[in-house]
Each structure stands twice: as C-alpha cells, then as structure tokens.
Design an enzyme around this catalytic site. Structure first.
Site, PDB file in Angstrom:
ATOM      1  CG  ASP A  24      -1.936  -1.148   1.175  1.00  0.00           C
ATOM      2  OD1 ASP A  24      -1.873  -1.970   0.254  1.00  0.00           O
ATOM      3  OD2 ASP A  24      -2.771  -1.228   2.094  1.00  0.00           O
ATOM      4  CD  GLU A  72      -7.111   0.048   3.054  1.00  0.00           C
ATOM      5  OE1 GLU A  72      -5.995   0.178   3.597  1.00  0.00           O
ATOM      6  OE2 GLU A  72      -8.190   0.226   3.668  1.00  0.00           O
ATOM      7  CE  LYS A 129      -3.596  -4.388   1.382  1.00  0.00           C
ATOM      8  NZ  LYS A 129      -4.308  -3.468   2.249  1.00  0.00           N
ATOM      9  CE  LYS A 132      -8.100  -0.622   7.218  1.00  0.00           C
ATOM     10  NZ  LYS A 132      -8.009   0.596   6.370  1.00  0.00           N
ATOM     11  CB  VAL A 157       2.497   2.503   4.912  1.00  0.00           C
ATOM     12  CG1 VAL A 157       3.893   3.076   4.935  1.00  0.00           C
ATOM     13  CG2 VAL A 157       1.820   2.824   3.593  1.00  0.00           C
ATOM     14  CB  THR A 158       0.410   2.056   8.674  1.00  0.00           C
ATOM     15  OG1 THR A 158      -0.774   1.357   9.112  1.00  0.00           O
ATOM     16  CG2 THR A 158       0.017   3.312   7.939  1.00  0.00           C
ATOM     17  CB  CYS A 162      -2.232  -2.646   5.331  1.00  0.00           C
ATOM     18  SG  CYS A 162      -3.872  -1.898   5.208  1.00  0.00           S
ATOM     19  CD  GLN A 202       4.733 -14.984  22.697  1.00  0.00           C
ATOM     20  OE1 GLN A 202       4.272 -16.046  23.129  1.00  0.00           O
ATOM     21  NE2 GLN A 202       3.962 -13.993  22.263  1.00  0.00           N
TER      22      GLN A 202
HETATM   23  N1  TIU Z   1      -2.610   0.373   4.317  1.00  0.00           N
HETATM   24  C1  TIU Z   1      -3.041   0.596   5.537  1.00  0.00           C
HETATM   25  O1  TIU Z   1      -2.325   0.383   6.527  1.00  0.00           O
HETATM   26  N2  TIU Z   1      -4.300   1.152   5.674  1.00  0.00           N
HETATM   27  C2  TIU Z   1      -4.695   1.932   6.742  1.00  0.00           C
HETATM   28  O2  TIU Z   1      -5.853   2.319   6.811  1.00  0.00           O
HETATM   29  N3  TIU Z   1      -3.733   2.269   7.672  1.00  0.00           N
HETATM   30  C3  TIU Z   1      -3.853   3.143   8.706  1.00  0.00           C
HETATM   31  O3  TIU Z   1      -2.935   3.215   9.518  1.00  0.00           O
HETATM   32  N4  TIU Z   1      -4.936   3.918   8.805  1.00  0.00           N
END
Ligand code: TIU
Length: 222
Positions: A24, A72, A129, A132, A157-158, A162, A202
């Site tokens: 993303d 996304e 997609k 997430k 990210v993030t 995701c 772990q």
């Molecule tokens: N790609 C992804 O992480 N989508 C999000 O909505 N991330 C947020 O941190 N909001």
C-alpha cells in the site's frame, strides 16, 4: 540455504522461494488530502521511507526475485466497502468521497495510485485489496502458490495495520515472513516499535525483522 541477518535469529531462505511484498505505498497514505491525512495523520512519516522502499525493490529486481505490490482500494460502486468500514471513525472525508486527489481509495483514482518512485513495473503482480490484509477477497494466495513462493519479505505501510495484518494472515497460512524495519512506517512511532517487537517476540511468533541493508546483503550473497 541463504541467510539474512535478522531478529530474533537469522532468517534462512531459499532464493527460489522468496518474494518481496510491498504493501500500500499509495498517494492516499503519503500525500496531503488523501485517506491517511483524512484521519488526522501526519503523512510525512510515510514519505520519509520511500527511498528505502525503492532500494529494497531495486535489490529484488536486480536479483531476479518477484516483487508483488498491494493497493488498498474499492470498486467505484463501493460494493466491496462494508458500511462498517466506510462509517468507521470521524474522518474529514470518507472512503469513496471526492477529495483533492479524486475519490478516496477508489480504484483508478489519482490518489489511489502507487507512488511513482516505487511504482510496479509491467509484469509485476499488483493485488487490489478491499481489506487491511492482502489475502481477504483477492488472488494473493493463489498467486503465491503459482510462483512457488514460501517466504515473504515485507515493506510498506502502515506497520501495525495493513502490513501486520497481512503478515499474520501469511504466517497462519505457513509462509515465513520477514519485515524490513526501515522500509515500513506507521503514523504512530510507538505503534511501529510495538509491532516490530510483537512480531519477533516469542521466538519469531509472527516473523523476523531486519534492516534493509541486511536484506539486500542476504539476497545479493545468495
Ligand atoms: N494500508 C493501511 O495500513 N491502511 C490503513 O488504513 N492504515 C492506517 O494506519 N490507517
């Protein structure tokens, strides 16, 4: 067996079974007026990792290893956007609404595109997609099987949304996962640190982490 110097212990891998998954890296998460900013986030943190993500992508391409990108995004009729997702929170504009870069997180809109610096090359797989995680309602699992991939290096990210969701989905499906620490970012530094720690805790319960230089050294030496 090749190896990447990683935490909590070295990541052994077969070059013929490893792929890079870039999650993303879209304008909507990195630029003012996008989805990330609509939630009140400072998108500058995402911009800062772009050169490192680019270096990682170039290393995989140079080694002839697969690079898979995810985005996304939702259909223009929003039929794959559950009301629970659209209505969540108190954003300034919602998914599907028109912002300065077009409709937020809608396929084909300017803001939904992957950043030019890390854009897919023709022939690279791009997974669109609605969730997430990258496995839900996509061909991602079938694509990995077709490629014979068993081990995944993650960037993007993030970190705790995701990226971590997809890593957990992959880990449960039997893939060994490594996250490139400096090629991922969160809007919340403390969430990134916690995500990295819980992934490798772990005895690598979710996976491994390593710096991009270590990943590139591992694949170059393989
Ligand atoms: N790609 C992804 O992480 N989508 C999000 O909505 N991330 C947020 O941190 N909001």
């Amino acid at each position: 067996m090749a190896e990447i110097d990683a935490l909590p212990f070295p990541f052994a891998f077969k070059p013929e079974a490893v792929a890079l998954v870039v999650i993303d890296m879209q304008r909507d998460f990195a630029e003012p007026g996008g989805f990330g900013a609509s939630l009140g986030n400072d998108v500058g943190r995402v911009v800062a990792i772009v050169p490192t993500v680019k270096r990682l992508i170039q290393g995989f391409r140079a080694a002839g290893l697969p690079v898979i990108h995810t985005m996304e995004c939702h259909r223009s009729d929003l039929s794959d956007l559950p009301p629970a997702k659209r209505n969540r929170g108190n954003p300034s504009v919602r998914i599907g609404d028109v912002g300065p870069m077009g409709r937020l997180l809608v396929v084909g809109e300017p803001g939904t595109a992957i950043l030019d610096e890390v854009a897919p090359l023709p022939g690279e797989i791009v997974i669109e997609k609605p969730g997430k995680g990258a496995f839900y309602a996509t061909s991602f699992g079938e694509d990995l099987k077709r490629l014979g991939v068993l081990q995944l290096v993650f960037a993007g990210v993030t970190t705790e949304v995701c990226v971590q969701t997809t890593m957990r989905e992959a880990n449960d499906r039997g893939y060994e996962c490594l996250l490139a620490e400096d090629a991922t970012e969160s809007y919340f530094p403390e969430f990134k640190a916690a995500a990295l720690a819980m992934i490798r805790a772990q005895g690598a319960i979710v996976g491994w982490t390593a710096m991009t230089d270590q990943v590139l050294k591992g694949i170059a030496d393989a």
